[in-house]
Every structure is written in C-alpha cells, then in structure tokens.
Design an enzyme around this catalytic site. Structure first.
Site, PDB file in Angstrom:
ATOM      1  N   ILE A 154       0.834  -1.201   0.000  1.00  0.00           N
ATOM      2  CA  ILE A 154       0.000   0.000   0.000  1.00  0.00           C
ATOM      3  C   ILE A 154       0.868   1.251   0.000  1.00  0.00           C
ATOM      4  O   ILE A 154       0.626   2.198  -0.759  1.00  0.00           O
ATOM      5  CB  ILE A 154      -0.955  -0.009   1.206  1.00  0.00           C
ATOM      6  CG1 ILE A 154      -1.926  -1.186   1.103  1.00  0.00           C
ATOM      7  CG2 ILE A 154      -1.725   1.312   1.303  1.00  0.00           C
ATOM      8  CD1 ILE A 154      -2.719  -1.449   2.362  1.00  0.00           C
ATOM      9  N   ARG A 234      -4.381   0.637  10.868  1.00  0.00           N
ATOM     10  CA  ARG A 234      -5.091   0.133  12.040  1.00  0.00           C
ATOM     11  C   ARG A 234      -5.289   1.268  13.037  1.00  0.00           C
ATOM     12  O   ARG A 234      -4.415   2.125  13.204  1.00  0.00           O
ATOM     13  CB  ARG A 234      -4.324  -1.014  12.703  1.00  0.00           C
ATOM     14  CG  ARG A 234      -4.419  -2.347  11.973  1.00  0.00           C
ATOM     15  CD  ARG A 234      -5.811  -2.926  12.039  1.00  0.00           C
ATOM     16  NE  ARG A 234      -5.937  -4.243  11.428  1.00  0.00           N
ATOM     17  CZ  ARG A 234      -6.325  -4.452  10.181  1.00  0.00           C
ATOM     18  NH1 ARG A 234      -6.599  -3.413   9.385  1.00  0.00           N
ATOM     19  NH2 ARG A 234      -6.454  -5.692   9.709  1.00  0.00           N
ATOM     20  N   ASP A 258      -9.554   5.900   8.260  1.00  0.00           N
ATOM     21  CA  ASP A 258     -10.532   4.895   7.864  1.00  0.00           C
ATOM     22  C   ASP A 258     -10.674   3.822   8.945  1.00  0.00           C
ATOM     23  O   ASP A 258     -11.402   2.852   8.755  1.00  0.00           O
ATOM     24  CB  ASP A 258     -10.101   4.239   6.546  1.00  0.00           C
ATOM     25  CG  ASP A 258     -11.176   3.333   5.955  1.00  0.00           C
ATOM     26  OD1 ASP A 258     -12.330   3.777   5.865  1.00  0.00           O
ATOM     27  OD2 ASP A 258     -10.856   2.178   5.598  1.00  0.00           O
ATOM     28  N   GLU A 263     -13.147  -0.119  17.065  1.00  0.00           N
ATOM     29  CA  GLU A 263     -14.216  -0.167  16.074  1.00  0.00           C
ATOM     30  C   GLU A 263     -15.012  -1.472  16.113  1.00  0.00           C
ATOM     31  O   GLU A 263     -16.089  -1.563  15.515  1.00  0.00           O
ATOM     32  CB  GLU A 263     -13.648   0.035  14.675  1.00  0.00           C
ATOM     33  CG  GLU A 263     -12.716  -1.060  14.186  1.00  0.00           C
ATOM     34  CD  GLU A 263     -12.105  -0.744  12.825  1.00  0.00           C
ATOM     35  OE1 GLU A 263     -12.227  -1.588  11.930  1.00  0.00           O
ATOM     36  OE2 GLU A 263     -11.526   0.345  12.683  1.00  0.00           O
ATOM     37  N   HIS A 295     -14.012   2.217   7.838  1.00  0.00           N
ATOM     38  CA  HIS A 295     -13.207   1.070   7.384  1.00  0.00           C
ATOM     39  C   HIS A 295     -13.690   0.604   6.004  1.00  0.00           C
ATOM     40  O   HIS A 295     -13.884  -0.592   5.760  1.00  0.00           O
ATOM     41  CB  HIS A 295     -13.283  -0.082   8.395  1.00  0.00           C
ATOM     42  CG  HIS A 295     -12.071  -0.957   8.388  1.00  0.00           C
ATOM     43  ND1 HIS A 295     -11.479  -1.427   9.525  1.00  0.00           N
ATOM     44  CD2 HIS A 295     -11.324  -1.443   7.375  1.00  0.00           C
ATOM     45  CE1 HIS A 295     -10.428  -2.176   9.229  1.00  0.00           C
ATOM     46  NE2 HIS A 295     -10.313  -2.190   7.916  1.00  0.00           N
ATOM     47  N   GLN A 296     -13.831   1.561   5.098  1.00  0.00           N
ATOM     48  CA  GLN A 296     -14.381   1.269   3.778  1.00  0.00           C
ATOM     49  C   GLN A 296     -13.327   1.257   2.678  1.00  0.00           C
ATOM     50  O   GLN A 296     -13.667   1.012   1.509  1.00  0.00           O
ATOM     51  CB  GLN A 296     -15.454   2.302   3.415  1.00  0.00           C
ATOM     52  CG  GLN A 296     -14.893   3.693   3.077  1.00  0.00           C
ATOM     53  CD  GLN A 296     -15.961   4.690   2.741  1.00  0.00           C
ATOM     54  OE1 GLN A 296     -16.619   5.210   3.621  1.00  0.00           O
ATOM     55  NE2 GLN A 296     -16.143   4.985   1.455  1.00  0.00           N
TER      56      GLN A 296
END
Length: 329
Positions: A154, A234, A258, A263, A295-296
C-alpha cells in the site's frame, strides 16, 4: 469442505459465491466471531473471518474443540488472530495478503484531498445554498513534503501517486525499497525526521507491539502544527485521546482515518437508531478537522473480487492437501 463465513456482509456475498463456483458447502453468518459465537462453527472444517472478528487464544481453543481445522482471514492484517496459539493448536491460518493495495491507497489519497480542499464543508455549504468561497480556501499538494510510514504494497502505491502530484517523499520502514529511491526520488529517514519535516504523514504499517501507539503525544510534539495525519492501516497505531487533544489545541491541522482502535462491534453495522456509547468516537465524529470513514477503503469491486478469489484459492489448496502461499502458520 464445509465452510462458515463469519461477519458476512451483504455486499461481499455475491463475490464469495462467484469465487466458490458451487464447489464447497458455504454457510454465511452476519455475526462476529467471539467467544459467545464460536459454537456456530460446530460441524465446520473451515471458518472465514474478517478484521473485526476475535480469534484470540480462548476463541481458537474453542474452535479447535469444535472441530475447526482451517481459518481464512478476509483481510491482509491479522493482528486479531493469535498466530502463536494457532500454531500450538495445529490450526492452519491464511490471510488475503495484498488483495487491494490500489483500493486502499486511493482511499487514503481521497481522504487527504477531501481535507486539503475542504470538500465536505463545501458540499454542506452548497446543500444549504451557500456558494461563498470564504471558508473554502485550501492548499496545493504540489511541493509538499509527505512522510510515508511503512512502504509495503500500500505504501508503495501511495508513493507513486504522490510522486505524480510533485511531492517530496520521505519514507520509513525496517527495509528500504531501492526502487522507490531510484524511481520516485524517495528518501528513507528516521521517524523523527518524518515527524519534524512532513506536511502530511501516512500510516501504512501493520499493527504490532512495535507500532502500537506509534503516534502519541511524544510523536505529535515533534510535528508541525499544520501537519495532516492519514491513517488507513489500524486504529491502534495512534493514541486516539492524544490525537483529540492535539486537534483541539491546534497542534495538528487535521486527522483523516478509515480506522478506529475500538471499532469492533461498531464499524460495519448500522447504528443510526442508537446513541453511541463511545465518547471518544463521538468526539472524533464531532470535530470539524477530523474526516472519519467506516473502514471502507477495501470496499471496491476489484478488491472484493480479489479477497473472494484469494479466500477460495486457499481453501481449494487445503482441500487438495496442498500448501498455500498465504499461510501464516
């Protein structure tokens, strides 16, 4: 093989069905894997879990007792799984490594651009028929110094995108990537140098004992007050209360994330008819200089297809008594 999919989402089931090709007997449950829901796995050889599921030591013991032999994780991160305990129990565990570097990297850039160009405020003003620009002056990305903490799959994509914007790129990782240095003129520096010199900081590292709360009040004290933090890794990489304190005191400009460290049981579910019981999360939502998404980042058609294909590739390998490249135990 008999497979139980925990935390099954309506939007991912069609991709999983397609990848399965009616080969295996699959049962879907919208429940999270916890100590209380582990009994659902009785009679299944394989369970598939998501990042919000609890695969801690006691849960794994219970799954083993119930006859589960294999666990697939429909995510790259596996900090929610006690890998050492899984090895001891003889459970085979695999993740979906590198399924969506572009999806997550592009979402990270989206968070950044929305903050820098004040897109949320702009949309709200236009909806109220306020077309003034007085509160909407942003700033360019070009020529800004950006720190990337973690240059895995990433992080690499983020570097390539930011290079196209004309940013100066600073990186930090346990291992340097020579291609990023030669192709994108990236520099590997210490965390202190990233904190001290960056206009924008991206968090792209996995959650480990070393990276837990890597951003706390001590790290923030080394940053410029105009810095923007972007977290697409995270939630527990940052000490949320320290972030809130810094945002309120204007010691950092904005936080785009995100993820959130608590969560579980909140993200991925509709709580619109219920009051939040988490005061810290509510403060994050209420602050105007926070952009929080649920978290999309992984939720693209391409990423969901890759997750499903990787999940069933792993299961098919296990069914043939073969090793799979994504195994963690």
């Amino acid at each position: 093989m008999k497979i139980l999919i925990y935390s099954a989402k309506d939007f991912e089931i069609p991709f999983l069905e397609k990848a399965n090709q009616e080969k295996h007997h699959v049962t879907y449950s919208d429940k999270r894997l916890t100590l209380k829901t582990a009994h659902i796995a009785i009679g299944f050889e394989v369970v598939s879990i998501f990042s919000a599921d609890d695969a801690s030591s006691l849960v794994l013991e219970r799954l083993k007792d119930f006859g589960v032999r294999y666990i697939t994780i429909r995510a790259t991160g596996y900090d929610n799984v006690n890998i050492m305990k899984a090895k001891i129990l003889g459970l085979r565990v695999a993740n979906a490594s590198g399924y969506a570097p572009y999806a997550i990297a592009e979402h990270a850039i989206g968070l950044l651009l929305a903050i820098k160009r004040k897109l949320i405020a702009s949309n709200e003003m236009v909806n109220a028929h306020n077309f003034s620009l007085s509160a909407l002056v942003g700033s360019d990305l070009n020529q800004k110094t950006v720190g990337i903490i973690g240059t895995g799959k990433i992080g690499k994509v983020i570097v390539s995108i930011l290079h196209g914007f004309g940013c100066k790129i600073l990186c930090n990782d346990v291992q340097e990537d020579q291609n990023l240095i030669t192709t994108y003129d990236a520099q590997y520096v210490s965390l202190h140098d990233i904190y001290k010199n960056s206009d924008i900081i991206f968090l792209c590292v996995p959650l480990t004992t070393q990276t837990h709360y890597i951003i706390d009040k001590h790290a923030i004290a080394q940053m410029h007050p105009h810095v923007i933090l972007i977290n697409i890794a995270r939630g527990a990489l940052v000490h949320t209360q320290d972030i809130l304190t810094a945002l309120e005191a204007k010691k950092i400009y904005a936080y785009g994330t995100d993820v959130y460290e608590k969560e579980e049981g909140v993200f991925f579910y509709n709580h619109s008819n219920n009051a939040l019981k988490d005061d810290v999360l509510q403060k994050l939502i209420d602050l105007p200089n926070v952009l929080l998404t649920p978290h999309q980042a992984f939720a693209t058609q391409e990423a969901l297809s890759n997750i499903a294909e990787t999940t069933f590739h792993t299961i098919n390998c296990w069914d043939r008594k073969e090793h799979t490249e994504n195994e963690l135990t």
